[in-house]
Design an enzyme around this catalytic site. Structure first.
Site, PDB file in Angstrom:
ATOM      1  N   HIS A  80       0.819  -1.211   0.000  1.00  0.00           N
ATOM      2  CA  HIS A  80       0.000   0.000   0.000  1.00  0.00           C
ATOM      3  C   HIS A  80       0.855   1.265   0.000  1.00  0.00           C
ATOM      4  O   HIS A  80       1.989   1.272   0.480  1.00  0.00           O
ATOM      5  CB  HIS A  80      -0.950   0.004   1.189  1.00  0.00           C
ATOM      6  CG  HIS A  80      -2.031  -1.025   1.065  1.00  0.00           C
ATOM      7  ND1 HIS A  80      -3.045  -1.150   1.990  1.00  0.00           N
ATOM      8  CD2 HIS A  80      -2.276  -1.961   0.123  1.00  0.00           C
ATOM      9  CE1 HIS A  80      -3.863  -2.114   1.616  1.00  0.00           C
ATOM     10  NE2 HIS A  80      -3.407  -2.632   0.487  1.00  0.00           N
ATOM     11  N   GLU A  82       0.592   4.009   1.760  1.00  0.00           N
ATOM     12  CA  GLU A  82       0.960   4.466   3.096  1.00  0.00           C
ATOM     13  C   GLU A  82       2.155   3.673   3.615  1.00  0.00           C
ATOM     14  O   GLU A  82       3.092   4.228   4.189  1.00  0.00           O
ATOM     15  CB  GLU A  82      -0.209   4.282   4.082  1.00  0.00           C
ATOM     16  CG  GLU A  82      -1.504   4.902   3.654  1.00  0.00           C
ATOM     17  CD  GLU A  82      -2.416   3.906   2.950  1.00  0.00           C
ATOM     18  OE1 GLU A  82      -2.023   3.383   1.877  1.00  0.00           O
ATOM     19  OE2 GLU A  82      -3.518   3.659   3.456  1.00  0.00           O
TER      20      GLU A  82
END
Length: 162
Positions: A80, A82
């Site tokens: 991901h 993040e």
């Protein structure tokens, strides 16, 4: 009168540019971590370094199996956005920082109004020492989440019926 773009919109615009590097065939995400008006790191969703991306192999396993968004992440090839931004920064630099996150539909390019870190990314954000997350919800709109709320309102603990 100052007509400059506000700081949140400015940093969300940069996160939106970062997501153009995404290799996901379903949803593209871009994240940047900012502390004291300095960009600490950036990240987008894509396969781990050295592995083939979904865009390289030409299919998405989760999409082919009809798996809804937010489920069965173990079948996803991507790291991901993040997580990639956190991996690229030192914790000491992230303490008290803000993570800006933008998501778009890979096919239409439309902003995702429901952009929100998944439960695993929330845990990473908490442990990284990031103070707040700003997510783009619609064009020109965003929401600010205080990470301490994720600590005190722990959605990973099952609710009991006592």
């Amino acid at each position: 009168m100052d007509n400059r773009t506000g700081k949140s919109e400015y940093y969300l615009g940069i996160a939106d540019a970062v997501l153009r590097r995404s290799t996901c065939m379903r949803r593209k995400y871009g994240a940047i971590i900012v502390r004291n008006d300095e960009i600490i790191s950036t990240g987008y969703n894509g396969a781990p370094r050295g592995r083939l991306n979904c865009s390289d192999v030409g299919y998405c396993t989760r999409e082919d199996l009809g798996i809804p968004s937010g489920e069965r992440y173990e079948l996803c090839r991507s790291v991901h956005a993040e997580a990639n931004a956190i991996i690229s920064a030192a914790r000491r630099d992230m303490l008290g920082s803000t993570l800006y996150l933008v998501g778009r539909d890979a096919k239409t390019g439309e902003l995702l109004a429901d952009t929100m870190p998944c439960s695993m990314c929330k845990r990473l954000i908490i442990n990284a020492g990031i103070s707040q997350v700003v997510v783009s919800t619609l064009a020109g709109q965003y929401s600010t989440i205080h990470v301490r709320d994720w600590v005190f309102n722990d959605d990973s603990v099952p609710k009991t019926s006592r």
